[in-house]
Scaffold this motif. Structure first.
Motif, short mmCIF file in Angstrom:
data_model
loop_
_atom_site.label_atom_id
_atom_site.label_comp_id
_atom_site.label_asym_id
_atom_site.label_seq_id
_atom_site.Cartn_x
_atom_site.Cartn_y
_atom_site.Cartn_z
N SER A 1 0.81 -1.22 0.00
CA SER A 1 0.00 0.00 0.00
C SER A 1 0.85 1.27 0.00
O SER A 1 0.30 2.37 -0.05
N GLY A 2 2.17 1.13 0.09
CA GLY A 2 3.04 2.30 0.00
C GLY A 2 3.04 3.12 1.28
O GLY A 2 2.64 2.65 2.35
N ASP B 1 1.76 -3.08 -18.05
CA ASP B 1 0.36 -2.74 -17.78
C ASP B 1 0.19 -1.79 -16.60
O ASP B 1 -0.82 -1.84 -15.90
N ILE B 2 1.16 -0.91 -16.38
CA ILE B 2 1.01 0.07 -15.31
C ILE B 2 1.27 1.47 -15.86
O ILE B 2 1.76 1.64 -16.98
N TYR B 3 0.89 2.46 -15.09
CA TYR B 3 1.27 3.83 -15.39
C TYR B 3 1.84 4.45 -14.12
O TYR B 3 1.47 4.08 -13.01
N THR B 4 2.76 5.38 -14.31
CA THR B 4 3.31 6.13 -13.19
C THR B 4 3.14 7.60 -13.49
O THR B 4 2.93 8.00 -14.65
N GLY B 5 3.23 8.41 -12.47
CA GLY B 5 3.07 9.83 -12.72
C GLY B 5 3.36 10.68 -11.50
O GLY B 5 3.59 10.17 -10.39
N ILE C 1 -0.11 5.78 -3.99
CA ILE C 1 0.93 6.77 -3.78
C ILE C 1 2.24 6.03 -3.52
O ILE C 1 2.31 5.18 -2.62
N THR C 2 3.26 6.30 -4.30
CA THR C 2 4.50 5.52 -4.23
C THR C 2 5.56 6.14 -3.33
O THR C 2 6.49 5.45 -2.91
N LYS D 1 3.55 11.46 -6.02
CA LYS D 1 3.97 10.50 -7.04
C LYS D 1 3.08 9.27 -6.90
O LYS D 1 2.82 8.81 -5.79
N PHE D 2 2.63 8.74 -8.03
CA PHE D 2 1.62 7.69 -7.98
C PHE D 2 1.86 6.62 -9.03
O PHE D 2 2.66 6.80 -9.96
N GLN D 3 1.16 5.52 -8.84
CA GLN D 3 1.22 4.40 -9.78
C GLN D 3 -0.16 3.74 -9.84
O GLN D 3 -0.84 3.62 -8.83
N GLY D 4 -0.55 3.35 -11.04
CA GLY D 4 -1.83 2.66 -11.20
C GLY D 4 -1.71 1.57 -12.24
O GLY D 4 -0.70 1.44 -12.93
#
Length: 205
Positions: free
Chosen positions: A65-66, A103-107, A131-132, A181-184
């Protein structure tokens, strides 16, 4: 008279046959509905869901869960459905990077915020995204502000952040800047930022 009696009896027999047919058809329809409902109700929920929605069948990868894990904390205003009106987002700087192979995105997003009243908490909506890194908060002047806590509030799909000290009122000329910063997962649902496929000349693209 005998001939008329014969015709009347024949007509009555014909009417009885018609009624029988109608009753039989009704029974067949009722039995069919009962069987259909029984199959539908006895079918596993996962099977019903996969047939009735357009959701992908693959499960998202299991990740921790970061730095902002879910917490059952409803002691603040984040328990309400609507975001607070005294927190005013002014501008968003957003960068999103899809990684098709995994199959992920970061941002990263930096949100400029004006405060109409003092608070030590900030929160915003977050759905199916992790949230990373611990979020950061600063003033536009560059002054860093320490965040002492960050957690998810699942009932309202919020991410809640707590500053070490109360944040003072600040207008648009000197906003706070919150960076996350996030990842999905690109295949999590057909909502937001997602990947889809199509067929062209027999090839899936």
């Amino acid at each position: 008279m005998e001939g008329m009696d014969f015709e009347d009896k024949k007509s009555k027999r014909y009417c009885m046959k018609t009624k029988h047919v109608a009753i039989i058809c009704g029974v067949v329809v009722i039995v069919g509905l009962a069987v259909g409902l029984g199959v539908g109700l006895s079918r596993p929920k996962s099977q019903q869901h996969s047939e009735e929605t357009d959701q992908p069948t693959n499960a998202p990868p299991q990740v921790d869960s970061g730095p902002c894990p879910p917490k059952n904390d409803d002691t603040g205003d984040w328990k309400h459905f609507r975001l607070p009106t005294y927190v005013k987002p002014i501008h968003y700087d957003l960068e999103v990077k899809p990684e098709m192979e995994t199959d992920i995105y970061t941002g990263t997003v930096s949100i400029s915020i004006a405060l109409e009243k003092s608070t030590s908490y900030l929160w915003l909506h977050l759905r199916e995204t992790k949230i990373t890194e611990m979020p950061t908060l600063r003033k536009s002047s560059g002054q860093q502000i320490t965040l002492s806590d960050c957690f998810g509030y699942t009932p309202q799909e919020y991410i809640v952040m707590k500053a070490e000290a109360d944040l003072s009122v600040s207008n648009e000329s000197d906003p706070y800047i919150l960076t996350l910063k996030f990842q999905g997962w690109l295949n999590s649902s057909l909502v937001g930022f997602y990947r889809t496929t199509y067929t062209e000349n027999g090839q899936i693209k």
